[in-house]
Scaffold this motif. Structure first.
Motif, PDB file in Angstrom:
ATOM      1  N   PHE A   1       0.828  -1.201   0.000  1.00  0.00           N
ATOM      2  CA  PHE A   1       0.000   0.000   0.000  1.00  0.00           C
ATOM      3  C   PHE A   1       0.862   1.250   0.000  1.00  0.00           C
ATOM      4  N   TYR A   2       1.908   1.270   0.848  1.00  0.00           N
ATOM      5  CA  TYR A   2       2.781   2.438   0.895  1.00  0.00           C
ATOM      6  C   TYR A   2       3.668   2.530  -0.337  1.00  0.00           C
ATOM      7  N   ARG A   3       4.049   1.397  -0.888  1.00  0.00           N
ATOM      8  CA  ARG A   3       4.821   1.419  -2.126  1.00  0.00           C
ATOM      9  C   ARG A   3       4.001   1.985  -3.278  1.00  0.00           C
ATOM     10  N   ASN A   4       2.680   1.897  -3.169  1.00  0.00           N
ATOM     11  CA  ASN A   4       1.797   2.407  -4.213  1.00  0.00           C
ATOM     12  C   ASN A   4       1.463   3.877  -3.984  1.00  0.00           C
TER      13      ASN A   4
ATOM     14  N   THR B   1      -0.844   3.858 -27.753  1.00  0.00           N
ATOM     15  CA  THR B   1       0.349   4.658 -27.480  1.00  0.00           C
ATOM     16  C   THR B   1       0.064   5.706 -26.416  1.00  0.00           C
ATOM     17  N   ARG B   2      -1.119   6.314 -26.491  1.00  0.00           N
ATOM     18  CA  ARG B   2      -1.521   7.322 -25.513  1.00  0.00           C
ATOM     19  C   ARG B   2      -1.663   6.692 -24.122  1.00  0.00           C
ATOM     20  N   LEU B   3      -2.251   5.498 -24.063  1.00  0.00           N
ATOM     21  CA  LEU B   3      -2.432   4.814 -22.790  1.00  0.00           C
ATOM     22  C   LEU B   3      -1.092   4.481 -22.147  1.00  0.00           C
ATOM     23  N   VAL B   4      -0.151   4.002 -22.986  1.00  0.00           N
ATOM     24  CA  VAL B   4       1.164   3.650 -22.465  1.00  0.00           C
ATOM     25  C   VAL B   4       1.878   4.885 -21.933  1.00  0.00           C
ATOM     26  N   GLU B   5       1.751   6.015 -22.628  1.00  0.00           N
ATOM     27  CA  GLU B   5       2.387   7.244 -22.184  1.00  0.00           C
ATOM     28  C   GLU B   5       1.810   7.718 -20.845  1.00  0.00           C
ATOM     29  N   GLN B   6       0.473   7.645 -20.711  1.00  0.00           N
ATOM     30  CA  GLN B   6      -0.156   8.096 -19.476  1.00  0.00           C
ATOM     31  C   GLN B   6       0.206   7.183 -18.291  1.00  0.00           C
ATOM     32  N   LYS B   7       0.304   5.888 -18.562  1.00  0.00           N
ATOM     33  CA  LYS B   7       0.694   4.958 -17.507  1.00  0.00           C
ATOM     34  C   LYS B   7       2.112   5.247 -17.036  1.00  0.00           C
ATOM     35  N   ALA B   8       3.021   5.443 -17.979  1.00  0.00           N
ATOM     36  CA  ALA B   8       4.403   5.730 -17.621  1.00  0.00           C
ATOM     37  C   ALA B   8       4.496   7.029 -16.833  1.00  0.00           C
ATOM     38  N   LEU B   9       3.711   8.023 -17.224  1.00  0.00           N
ATOM     39  CA  LEU B   9       3.718   9.297 -16.514  1.00  0.00           C
ATOM     40  C   LEU B   9       3.206   9.129 -15.084  1.00  0.00           C
ATOM     41  N   TYR B  10       2.114   8.345 -14.913  1.00  0.00           N
ATOM     42  CA  TYR B  10       1.554   8.146 -13.578  1.00  0.00           C
ATOM     43  C   TYR B  10       2.535   7.371 -12.690  1.00  0.00           C
ATOM     44  N   ASP B  11       3.151   6.325 -13.238  1.00  0.00           N
ATOM     45  CA  ASP B  11       4.104   5.544 -12.444  1.00  0.00           C
ATOM     46  C   ASP B  11       5.292   6.390 -12.001  1.00  0.00           C
TER      47      ASP B  11
ATOM     48  N   GLU C   1       5.401   9.638 -11.550  1.00  0.00           N
ATOM     49  CA  GLU C   1       5.060  10.743 -10.675  1.00  0.00           C
ATOM     50  C   GLU C   1       4.420  10.321  -9.358  1.00  0.00           C
ATOM     51  N   HIS C   2       3.843   9.108  -9.313  1.00  0.00           N
ATOM     52  CA  HIS C   2       3.024   8.779  -8.156  1.00  0.00           C
ATOM     53  C   HIS C   2       3.338   7.435  -7.500  1.00  0.00           C
ATOM     54  N   LYS C   3       4.121   6.582  -8.112  1.00  0.00           N
ATOM     55  CA  LYS C   3       4.451   5.310  -7.487  1.00  0.00           C
ATOM     56  C   LYS C   3       5.481   5.527  -6.379  1.00  0.00           C
ATOM     57  N   GLY C   4       5.372   4.761  -5.292  1.00  0.00           N
ATOM     58  CA  GLY C   4       6.331   4.848  -4.201  1.00  0.00           C
ATOM     59  C   GLY C   4       5.862   5.777  -3.113  1.00  0.00           C
TER      60      GLY C   4
ATOM     61  N   ALA D   1       3.773  10.067  -2.327  1.00  0.00           N
ATOM     62  CA  ALA D   1       2.421  10.013  -1.773  1.00  0.00           C
ATOM     63  C   ALA D   1       1.789  11.392  -1.726  1.00  0.00           C
ATOM     64  N   TYR D   2       0.467  11.406  -1.939  1.00  0.00           N
ATOM     65  CA  TYR D   2      -0.377  12.592  -1.780  1.00  0.00           C
ATOM     66  C   TYR D   2      -0.140  13.671  -2.836  1.00  0.00           C
ATOM     67  N   LYS D   3       0.565  13.362  -3.901  1.00  0.00           N
ATOM     68  CA  LYS D   3       0.687  14.335  -4.998  1.00  0.00           C
ATOM     69  C   LYS D   3      -0.613  14.393  -5.789  1.00  0.00           C
ATOM     70  N   THR D   4      -0.886  15.551  -6.325  1.00  0.00           N
ATOM     71  CA  THR D   4      -2.082  15.714  -7.152  1.00  0.00           C
ATOM     72  C   THR D   4      -1.890  15.019  -8.491  1.00  0.00           C
ATOM     73  N   VAL D   5      -2.940  14.313  -8.936  1.00  0.00           N
ATOM     74  CA  VAL D   5      -2.871  13.561 -10.185  1.00  0.00           C
ATOM     75  C   VAL D   5      -3.385  14.437 -11.323  1.00  0.00           C
ATOM     76  N   PHE D   6      -2.597  14.549 -12.377  1.00  0.00           N
ATOM     77  CA  PHE D   6      -2.996  15.264 -13.589  1.00  0.00           C
ATOM     78  C   PHE D   6      -2.890  14.307 -14.756  1.00  0.00           C
ATOM     79  N   LEU D   7      -4.024  13.883 -15.268  1.00  0.00           N
ATOM     80  CA  LEU D   7      -4.064  13.025 -16.445  1.00  0.00           C
ATOM     81  C   LEU D   7      -5.141  13.563 -17.383  1.00  0.00           C
ATOM     82  N   ALA D   8      -4.722  13.961 -18.554  1.00  0.00           N
ATOM     83  CA  ALA D   8      -5.653  14.585 -19.496  1.00  0.00           C
ATOM     84  C   ALA D   8      -6.651  13.551 -20.004  1.00  0.00           C
ATOM     85  N   GLY D   9      -7.942  13.865 -19.844  1.00  0.00           N
ATOM     86  CA  GLY D   9      -8.990  13.043 -20.419  1.00  0.00           C
ATOM     87  C   GLY D   9      -9.254  11.744 -19.701  1.00  0.00           C
TER      88      GLY D   9
END
Length: 469
Positions: A235-238, A255-265, A267-270, A274-282
């Motif tokens: 849970f904390y690692r996530n 391609t768009r999905l892969v880019e967004q996943k990589a961006l989320y991992d 910026e927010h994994k680990g 924690a507690y960063k604001t999530v910005f994902l277009a669309g």
């Protein structure tokens, strides 16, 4: 033929049987195959119990550690029996083996090894060796010391005069110690029962001569606790957030999905993100799991810890787990009751079984003496010393009352020790206290005239004045 040779011949002729360790009987229980990940699996053997439970579970380590912290503080003394009752404690040179079991070793270290082996394997084995390489009873030379025998390398050799090792006449005829074959060679070491310490505080119901680890009934609780701890870590690692899914509009390219996943991992994994604001277009975030509060994680894991504490014989308040640190459990009276329960049941039971087990290595100073535990200087039992003093005070009052009533002193002492009224029968001095004399008895109280002082013309002396007053 030497006895050991007879045992070897009987074993080769298949007329004896080796009782298997308790974990070899656990195949009927599928708990060891319930999980595929190695960190959640506890193998059904000694190494598995040590690595998976003792070294891999915080509550298990704490329970065994708390047991051995009190258990290892005891000292060994001889105790004589008089009239079937325990008497005074005393020591002699023979006890040096237990006071220094090996070079630089202590009694506390010996007892600690006994507790850890008994909790992990259900059994503790040891024998004696000396500098000349002699083992067992023959080890009587310089450097004599106690040698621990790893429990999963020891086999109990069982035989019976009837030839049936499961018969009522079956008994342990030898202990066989076999180390793994790592290139040193050598034959298994066979020792007679009077050469081996066998300490097994928890008997195995399906065996006659060996013990069982108290971990076995709660092994699933141990595995669940390890899995819960791993869940918390994941849970904390996530990023200390639940597992998330993101909904993208129809027609979004891979391609768009892969880019967004990589961006989320990134910026927010680990836990550091924690507690960063999530910005994902669309994309719309959708939680797929509950957080620790929603799972009531503390209560869920705390219940498992309490069951582990119960199996270990350590009250939750003494163990220091969450369910033992809430409510009124830490009140002075309740904590004292928990402490006394722990000592009077768990620890006293272990001490009473450990002393006879170790006595096989010593020569008793007499048939009326036994190896006993001296626990008078243990800090954990200091409050019990106050209770003992109160008991002794009441015994003293009982002795005083019996003596004043005319009972013989030895009979009064015997009654105070045993509580048996029959020991007072026929044990009276024939003398009574002044308060029990017949009124008017001339021998009970002298007359005033008999103690008058002639030099004072018959006036009362000091004693008469006191009596007259």
């Amino acid at each position: 033929m030497h006895l050991l040779e007879k045992i070897a011949a009987a074993r080769d002729a298949k007329s004896s049987w080796s009782e298997p360790p308790f974990w070899e009987q656990l195949d009927r229980y599928p708990f060891t195959a319930s999980y595929s990940r190695e960190y959640e699996r506890i193998e059904a053997d000694f190494a598995g119990y040590v690595q998976g439970a003792y070294k891999g579970s915080g509550p298990i380590f704490a329970a065994i550690d708390r047991r051995q912290q009190v258990f290892s503080q005891a000292r060994f003394q001889w105790q004589r029996f008089r009239g079937g009752r325990p008497g005074d404690l005393f020591g002699n040179e023979e006890l040096r083996l237990l006071e220094e079991p090996w070079p630089n070793g202590t009694t506390g270290e010996l007892l600690s090894h006994m507790e850890v082996d008994a909790s992990s394997a259900g059994n503790f084995y040891a024998t004696t060796v000396d500098e000349a390489g002699r083992i067992g009873r023959s080890a009587a030379g310089p450097g004599r010391r106690i040698a621990r025998m790893r429990p999963d390398w020891v086999t109990l050799v069982i035989d019976a005069p009837s030839g049936n090792p499961w018969g009522v006449d079956a008994r342990v005829v030898a202990y066989e110690f076999r180390t793994p074959d790592v290139g040193f060679g050598g034959e298994p070491l066979t020792l007679l029962p009077d050469e081996v310490v066998h300490y097994s505080p928890k008997p195995d119901p399906v065996a006659r001569f060996r013990g069982m680890s108290w971990l076995t009934p709660v092994i699933r609780e141990v595995m669940a606790d390890i899995a819960a701890t791993q869940h918390k870590l994941s849970f904390y690692r996530n990023g200390a957030v639940p597992v998330m899914a993101f909904k993208f509009p129809d027609g979004t390219s891979r391609t768009r999905l892969v880019e967004q996943k990589a961006l989320y991992d990134a910026e927010h994994k680990g836990s550091g993100n924690a507690y960063k604001t999530v910005f994902l277009a669309g994309a719309d975030p959708v939680p797929l799991s509950m957080d620790l509060k929603q799972l009531d994680f503390k209560v869920t894991q705390g219940a498992g810890e309490t069951r582990i504490a119960s199996a270990s014989g350590v009250p939750a308040a003494i163990l220091g787990i969450s369910e033992g640190l809430a409510g009124s459990s830490l009140n002075a009276g309740n904590f004292g009751a928990a402490r006394r329960l722990f000592v009077d049941t768990t620890v006293q039971d272990l001490w009473r079984k450990a002393a006879p087990s170790l006595s096989v290595l010593l020569t008793s100073p007499g048939t009326d003496a036994r190896l006993a535990i001296d626990f008078r200087d243990i800090p954990f039992l200091r409050e019990d010393a106050t209770d003992d003093a109160d008991i002794r005070s009441k015994d003293a009052l009982t002795l005083k009352a019996l003596a004043e009533a005319g009972c013989e002193w030895d009979a009064a002492v015997a009654f105070a020790r045993t509580g048996d009224l029959s020991v007072l029968t026929g044990k009276h001095t024939g003398l009574f206290s002044v308060q029990l004399q017949t009124p008017g008895n001339a021998t009970a109280m002298p007359s005033l005239e008999s103690i008058a002082d002639p030099a004072l013309n018959g006036s009362l002396n000091g004693r008469q004045a006191v009596l007259a007053g």
